[in-house]
Design an enzyme around this catalytic site. Sequence first.
Site, PDB file in Angstrom:
ATOM      1  N   VAL A 299      -8.653  -8.342  50.052  1.00 19.99           N
ATOM      2  CA  VAL A 299      -8.329  -9.755  49.832  1.00 19.99           C
ATOM      3  C   VAL A 299      -6.978 -10.115  50.427  1.00 19.99           C
ATOM      4  CG1 VAL A 299      -7.756 -11.407  47.996  1.00 19.99           C
ATOM      5  CG2 VAL A 299      -9.764  -9.944  47.773  1.00 19.99           C
ATOM      6  N   GLY A 302       0.326  -7.128  49.764  1.00 19.81           N
ATOM      7  CA  GLY A 302       1.632  -7.480  49.233  1.00 19.81           C
ATOM      8  C   GLY A 302       2.626  -6.427  49.662  1.00 19.81           C
ATOM      9  N   SER A 303       3.846  -6.527  49.171  1.00 19.05           N
ATOM     10  CA  SER A 303       4.868  -5.590  49.621  1.00 19.05           C
ATOM     11  C   SER A 303       4.591  -4.155  49.169  1.00 19.05           C
ATOM     12  CB  SER A 303       6.238  -6.068  49.138  1.00 19.05           C
ATOM     13  OG  SER A 303       6.136  -6.548  47.822  1.00 19.05           O
ATOM     14  N   GLY A 305       1.354  -2.908  48.354  1.00 15.71           N
ATOM     15  CA  GLY A 305       0.029  -2.354  48.641  1.00 15.71           C
ATOM     16  C   GLY A 305      -0.984  -3.430  48.938  1.00 15.71           C
ATOM     17  N   LEU A 307      -4.673  -5.496  48.204  1.00 23.58           N
ATOM     18  CA  LEU A 307      -5.471  -5.947  47.075  1.00 23.58           C
ATOM     19  C   LEU A 307      -6.936  -6.065  47.483  1.00 23.58           C
ATOM     20  CD1 LEU A 307      -4.492  -7.709  44.127  1.00 23.58           C
ATOM     21  CD2 LEU A 307      -6.460  -8.767  45.212  1.00 23.58           C
ATOM     22  N   LYS A 320      -5.449  -3.413  42.880  1.00 23.59           N
ATOM     23  CA  LYS A 320      -4.239  -3.352  43.700  1.00 23.59           C
ATOM     24  C   LYS A 320      -3.931  -1.875  43.950  1.00 23.59           C
ATOM     25  CE  LYS A 320      -0.272  -6.080  43.420  1.00 23.59           C
ATOM     26  NZ  LYS A 320       0.955  -6.505  42.738  1.00 23.59           N
ATOM     27  N   ASP A 414       9.529 -13.581  38.806  1.00 21.48           N
ATOM     28  CA  ASP A 414       9.025 -13.914  40.139  1.00 21.48           C
ATOM     29  C   ASP A 414       8.014 -15.038  40.022  1.00 21.48           C
ATOM     30  OD1 ASP A 414       8.870 -13.691  42.863  1.00 21.48           O
ATOM     31  OD2 ASP A 414       7.447 -12.020  42.841  1.00 21.48           O
TER      32      ASP A 414
HETATM   33  N1  LIG Z   1      -6.276 -10.671  40.349  1.00 21.89           N
HETATM   34  C1  LIG Z   1      -6.424 -11.211  41.547  1.00 21.89           C
HETATM   35  N2  LIG Z   1      -7.581 -11.782  41.872  1.00 21.89           N
HETATM   36  C2  LIG Z   1      -7.729 -12.330  43.070  1.00 21.89           C
HETATM   37  N3  LIG Z   1      -6.780 -12.362  44.025  1.00 21.89           N
HETATM   38  C3  LIG Z   1      -5.601 -11.801  43.761  1.00 21.89           C
HETATM   39  C4  LIG Z   1      -5.351 -11.194  42.508  1.00 21.89           C
HETATM   40  N4  LIG Z   1      -4.091 -10.730  42.513  1.00 21.89           N
HETATM   41  C5  LIG Z   1      -3.560 -11.039  43.701  1.00 21.89           C
HETATM   42  N5  LIG Z   1      -4.457 -11.670  44.470  1.00 21.89           N
HETATM   43  C6  LIG Z   1      -4.284 -12.133  45.829  1.00 21.89           C
HETATM   44  O1  LIG Z   1      -4.128 -10.983  46.635  1.00 21.89           O
HETATM   45  C7  LIG Z   1      -3.114 -11.181  47.617  1.00 21.89           C
HETATM   46  C8  LIG Z   1      -2.063 -10.071  47.509  1.00 21.89           C
HETATM   47  O2  LIG Z   1      -1.446 -10.163  46.258  1.00 21.89           O
HETATM   48  P1  LIG Z   1      -0.291  -9.170  45.815  1.00 21.89           P
HETATM   49  O3  LIG Z   1       0.028  -9.490  44.404  1.00 21.89           O
HETATM   50  O4  LIG Z   1      -0.669  -7.779  46.148  1.00 21.89           O
HETATM   51  O5  LIG Z   1       0.885  -9.524  46.733  1.00 21.89           O
HETATM   52  P2  LIG Z   1       1.819 -10.780  46.793  1.00 21.89           P
HETATM   53  O6  LIG Z   1       2.015 -11.325  45.423  1.00 21.89           O
HETATM   54  O7  LIG Z   1       1.232 -11.708  47.811  1.00 21.89           O
HETATM   55  O8  LIG Z   1       3.122 -10.102  47.336  1.00 21.89           O
HETATM   56  P3  LIG Z   1       4.238  -9.290  46.534  1.00 21.89           P
HETATM   57  O9  LIG Z   1       3.533  -8.249  45.729  1.00 21.89           O
HETATM   58  O10 LIG Z   1       5.058  -8.718  47.629  1.00 21.89           O
HETATM   59  O11 LIG Z   1       4.936 -10.310  45.720  1.00 21.89           O
HETATM   60  C9  LIG Z   1      -2.578 -12.573  47.382  1.00 21.89           C
HETATM   61  O12 LIG Z   1      -3.214 -13.453  48.275  1.00 21.89           O
HETATM   62  C10 LIG Z   1      -3.009 -12.936  45.981  1.00 21.89           C
HETATM   63  O13 LIG Z   1      -3.278 -14.304  45.851  1.00 21.89           O
END
Ligand SMILES: Nc1ncnc2c1ncn2[C@@H]1O[C@H](COP(=O)(O)OP(=O)(O)OP(=O)(O)O)[C@@H](O)[C@H]1O
Length: 573
Positions: A299, A302-303, A305, A307, A320, A414
């Site tokens: 999907v 992020g920093s 890993g 998702l 994640k 955050d």
């Molecule tokens: N539970 C979830 N269900 C659906 N999509 C998700 C979920 N959690 C995160 N995402 C989506 O997955 C992507 C990556 O999210 P992730 O939390 O790993 O990183 P981030 O928040 O974008 O970055 P960082 O962790 O560096 O703040 C984002 O587009 C986020 O909207």
Amino acid sequence: MAIDEDVESCGSRAALSSHAQPRHQRQKLEVYNEVLRRIQQSNFEEANLPGFDDQLWLHFNRLPARYALDVNVERAEDVLTHKRLLQFAEDPANQPAFEVRTVQVYHVGNSVDSVHSDSSMIEDAQSSFNYSNRQGIHPPPTFGSSPNLEAFALQENRYHVEDGGSAMSSTPFFSRPMHEITFSTVDKPKLLSQLTSLLAEIGLNIQEAHAFSTVDGFSLDVFVVDGWHYEETEELKSVLQKEISKLKEQSWSKQHPIAAIGEDNQTRNESFPDCIEIPTDGTDVWEIDTRQLKFENKVGSGSFGDLYRGTYCSQEVAIKVLKPERVNAEMLRDFSQEVYILRKIRHKNVVQFIGACTKPPNLCIVTEFMSRGSVYDFLHKHRGVFKLPSLLKVAIDVSKGMNYLHQNNIIHRDLKTANLLMDEHEVVKVADFGVARVQTQSGVMTAETGTYRWMAPEVIEHKPYDHKADVFSFGIVLWELLTGQLPYSSLTPLQAAVGVVQKALRPTIPKTTHPRFAELLERCWQQDPTQRPHFSDIVKILQNLAKEVGTEGEDQRRDKSGGFFSGLRWGHH
Ligand SMILES: Nc1ncnc2c1ncn2[C@@H]1O[C@H](COP(=O)(O)OP(=O)(O)OP(=O)(O)O)[C@@H](O)[C@H]1O
């Protein structure tokens, strides 16, 4: 050999016969021998079972020495009943086990008073106080030789009895039938008061009570009661059984508060524990076996890993996966901290943690899957716009989730629209605790996190900060929901940060904004954290505003097809 008063084994009987033993030990042995002899003579079935004599001796030793001293040896079968009840009570389903029988209670008394006070009283003035000589209609109570009974008799009557048996033998005796109720259950504090109130509840008067505790935590309580017609023993048994079932139900309801709603608290029994102990098998219920996870599409990243969307036990989940190259001691500490926080979180407006794989290097966090993606993507990728009513609904969802986190001493640190995710029912939930921390007692938190555009000045400046830093970020989120724009879009994140700290720079609130909404934004992003409201207040302010602008009820929103984002494609998955 030293013998403990109440726990000596069957093998100790020979030793006990020695005159070197204390008097009550010898008496106990004598009572045991007499009871055994009578049981064998009476041909009770149990007496023929192998090892019966040892078991009977064990029974006497489970109970305090005064049990043997008080028990009426002529009522040897009562000892068998006690033994049976104690055994029956070992199964929690049978607690309390009980037995009821009719007994003939003798006491000294004024014949006129006694006969007139109770028509069921039968004069027995000719008999002596020796039970074996008396021809009472019913057998005597088990503990008929007890001084309590004599004291009771003396107290009840105006006859002056000078000296125990000799004086009493010349005194008129009266007898009347009563009931003897024997209970056995697990011993616990307030048990006696519980049983006595149970008896009182069904209209019985306790005339005598004998309470014994076994060495292994059971109780044997014998009550002689009146107040129930002596011929109606079976009815008494069934009323007792009903009353006990009622008590058990109340105890169950108390341990399951949801089922107790609407019950009259006063009918609950006071002696139940405040909190039941939940058994644990020592395993962490949130540890997920990677073999049970099915990965589907990626999907995003992020920093820390990637998702993935996937399934866990047929349930759609977000997985994640932490990048193995990022796994180091510090990261493991952060990871364990995150799991520590997540496992306790349960709120409709916070993304639900399902479990984690905690075996390095395969570290992953599994949460519910939020199919409609982030508010950030909705606003900035799909150019979505919120009208005030739907904006308020999103804002209320977020402030409820944040209020819950703060109530649990968790600072998100955050909070930004990228971390606000929406599920298929259009419920917005706070996500991404990658950097969330349990607030230290001193309230000092120094790690630099988050994104500058949403960051409170005290966080940018590395000053100590508290939960009010999240309120600042929420103010920026509200502005973003209102305008659909990125905060300080003409500035780089660093320029924005400098402006916020040094020049008290804030986004510009459109002139057409509802004045109370504009006021809330300004309060949330106050430079001085103490001037910012708590989320509990923010929820109320937003709810009042929602009422004022005629927002549809939350539940209606969930049911509406297309929801309030109709016309716009919500989500990116
Ligand atoms: N539970 C979830 N269900 C659906 N999509 C998700 C979920 N959690 C995160 N995402 C989506 O997955 C992507 C990556 O999210 P992730 O939390 O790993 O990183 P981030 O928040 O974008 O970055 P960082 O962790 O560096 O703040 C984002 O587009 C986020 O909207």
